[in-house]
Design a protein around this motif. Structure first.
Motif, mmCIF file in Angstrom:
data_model
loop_
_atom_site.group_PDB
_atom_site.id
_atom_site.type_symbol
_atom_site.label_atom_id
_atom_site.label_comp_id
_atom_site.label_asym_id
_atom_site.label_seq_id
_atom_site.Cartn_x
_atom_site.Cartn_y
_atom_site.Cartn_z
ATOM 1 N N ALA A 457 18.504 60.104 47.724
ATOM 2 C CA ALA A 457 17.969 58.917 47.065
ATOM 3 C C ALA A 457 19.085 58.132 46.375
ATOM 4 N N PHE A 458 20.058 58.857 45.809
ATOM 5 C CA PHE A 458 21.171 58.194 45.141
ATOM 6 C C PHE A 458 22.141 57.587 46.146
ATOM 7 N N LEU A 459 22.260 58.195 47.317
ATOM 8 C CA LEU A 459 23.059 57.592 48.387
ATOM 9 C C LEU A 459 22.391 56.314 48.889
ATOM 10 N N PHE A 460 21.066 56.329 48.913
ATOM 11 C CA PHE A 460 20.301 55.153 49.328
ATOM 12 C C PHE A 460 20.632 53.966 48.432
ATOM 13 N N TYR A 461 20.569 54.178 47.117
ATOM 14 C CA TYR A 461 20.887 53.095 46.191
ATOM 15 C C TYR A 461 22.368 52.744 46.231
ATOM 16 N N GLY A 462 23.212 53.731 46.412
ATOM 17 C CA GLY A 462 24.645 53.464 46.535
ATOM 18 C C GLY A 462 24.956 52.560 47.707
ATOM 19 N N GLY A 463 24.265 52.772 48.833
ATOM 20 C CA GLY A 463 24.460 51.925 50.003
ATOM 21 C C GLY A 463 24.067 50.484 49.741
ATOM 22 N N TRP A 464 22.971 50.311 49.027
ATOM 23 C CA TRP A 464 22.548 48.950 48.690
ATOM 24 C C TRP A 464 23.524 48.289 47.723
ATOM 25 N N ILE A 465 24.055 49.034 46.764
ATOM 26 C CA ILE A 465 25.021 48.462 45.818
ATOM 27 C C ILE A 465 26.272 47.990 46.563
#
Length: 506
Positions: A457-465
């Motif tokens: 889930a944190f990689l998901f948001y990291g990708g969007w950032i």
């Protein structure tokens, strides 16, 4: 202006360098304080949903799951009903923000903020007295309408009242008060956590910030631009004279003449449907930025982290009290970073803060994902030692700081300053509606995402950032110091957007 969006020379724009007066400061503080109610709700929701008496009364299934011996730590609080409590506010906020554009254009920015304050206040009282889920959700819907009205009107008010040179600093005050609301809510949650009716106190006290900002709005005047757009020339002159100071009457007359020209064009354009106008080729840049910026703000993951920080910290090994303390620390760090933003936003510009904050948040999200993968594991059955749990808190604090001095205040500022006057209320409504829609979708799915994606889930948001940082580098022009009625120049000189725009006399 260079391809990257460096500062633009508007010396020929015919604008005066408006000075900061006491009236400007007080008006901006009152308008920015509308952020209190939004911040308080963000802070209070996550803490209340970890309180045992609250869960016993409304969500007993969550308590049962938490008491099971071998529960996947990622999935303890995965309950659609629980997330509906949090996210229902944003459905109402989305609807309210669209309605607010009509109210703001017809009755002014100030009236819309007052209406939002009253609506939020009644919602807070219903929540504090809630006896069942129906009352709880009904109160949340009223809170949503209140937040929708104020989030639409306040940033526009700030952009129109603040002097161009200091518009970024004054407008970031809205996000600062959101941060104040979050911290206040976290303190109240910590103080009421052990009380049987603590959740009622936490939810009911939301009426206090609503009352503060509503009373404050009664003592300020509407913006000169809003008054002129509604044909109230004399009141606009009085308002502008009060804001700029009687000693600057010559400059006031010049500025009023320029605002009058812009407002006349806005009045003539009222017959044009907003959606038809915004879809015109020349407004393609405005539409892209107005949709992308608020959507990207939520895809940083900051709001769901704020909502569910106590839940997250309990999942990685903190007790209820320590989890609320860790959440409070996050809020204080965010608040401190907002003060930094206020001091540097008009010095270094919007683009620099967007990019630097994006890089900082990206690195922290990746680090948290790696730490969870190594300690808790993909199955969520590993045990995270205290030292690692503290490291998670530190990383999330750094992440929160990066948001606080970049995407936090700038996501409210940039959409509110890019539109011409005739489209400003409706344009801001569009941005706020996108923000609420994204917040609803992410808050409704975050706990399920955490359960399914695990540390991913944190990689998901990291990708969007990472993606949004690239977007800023390529497509966002610098708006620092540009008068809002001369903002068309940044699009005409941007390496990409200039192909869509054409010169205008505004």
């Amino acid at each position: 202006m260079a391809i990257g969006g460096l500062a633009l020379d508007v010396s020929g724009a015919g604008k005066i360098d408006a000075k900061i007066t006491t009236a400007v400061v007080m008006s901006c503080i009152v308008a920015a304080s509308c952020g209190l109610i939004f911040g308080y709700d963000i802070g209070i929701s996550g803490g209340v949903t970890t309180m045992k008496p609250f869960l016993e009364k409304f969500f007993p299934s969550v308590l049962k799951k938490a008491s099971e011996a071998k529960t996947n730590v990622y999935c303890v609080y995965d309950s659609q009903l629980l997330t509906a409590f949090t996210s229902s506010l944003y459905v109402a906020g989305l609807v309210a923000s669209l309605v607010a554009s009509r109210l703001t254009a017809a009755y002014g920015r100030r009236t819309t903020m007052i209406l939002g304050g009253f609506t939020f206040l009644f919602g807070a009282l219903i929540n504090g007295l809630a006896a069942n889920i129906a009352m709880l959700i009904s109160g949340r819907i009223l809170l949503g309408f209140g937040v929708g009205f104020t989030n639409q009107a306040a940033p526009v008010y700030l952009s129109e009242v603040a002097p161009p040179r200091w518009r970024g600093a004054f407008n970031s005050g809205f996000q600062f008060f959101i941060g104040v609301g979050v911290v206040a809510a976290n303190l109240i949650n910590y103080g009421t956590d052990s009380h049987r009716n603590g959740w009622r106190i936490s939810l009911g006290l939301a009426a206090v910030p609503a009352a503060i900002m509503t009373v404050g709005c009664l003592f300020i005047s509407d913006t000169p631009s809003s008054l002129l757009a509604r044909g109230k020339h004399d009141q606009a002159h009085t308002s502008l004279l009060k804001l700029r100071g009687v000693e600057n009457i010559a400059d006031v007359e010049i500025e009023l003449a320029e605002l009058s020209r812009s407002s006349q064009l806005a009045i003539e354009a009222r017959a044009e449907p907003f959606m038809k106008t915004i879809l015109e080729r020349r407004y393609r840049p405005h539409l892209a930025v107005a949709v992308a910026i608020p959507c990207f703000q939520q895809l940083t993951g900051i709001t769901v982290n704020a909502f569910y920080a106590p839940v997250l910290f309990r999942s990685v090994g903190f007790g209820s009290g320590p989890a609320l303390i860790a959440t409070l620390i996050l809020g204080l760090v965010n608040l401190g970073s907002l003060l930094v933003s206020t001091m540097v936003i008009d010095r270094f510009g919007r683009r620099f803060l967007f990019i630097a904050g994006g890089i900082q948040m990206f690195l922290c999200q990746i680090a948290v994902a790696v730490l969870l993968a190594v300690t808790v594991g993909a199955n969520g059955d590993g045990e995270m030692k205290k030292g690692y749990a503290v490291t998670v808190v530190v990383l999330l604090c750094i992440y929160s700081a990066g948001f606080g001095w970049s995407w936090g205040p700038l996501s409210w500022l940039v959409p509110s300053e890019i539109y011409p006057l005739k489209m400003r209320p409706a344009g801001q409504s569009l941005s706020v509606a996108v923000n609420f829609a994204a917040t609803f979708a992410l808050s409704q799915t975050f706990l399920a995402t955490l359960c399914d994606f695990k540390y991913g889930a944190f990689l998901f948001y990291g990708g969007w950032i990472f993606s949004m940082t690239v977007f800023v580098i390529m497509f966002l022009p610098e708006t620092k110091g540009i008068p809002v009625d001369s903002m068309y120049q940044v699009w005409e000189k941007h390496w990409y957007w200039q192909r869509f725009t054409k010169r205008t006399s505004i």
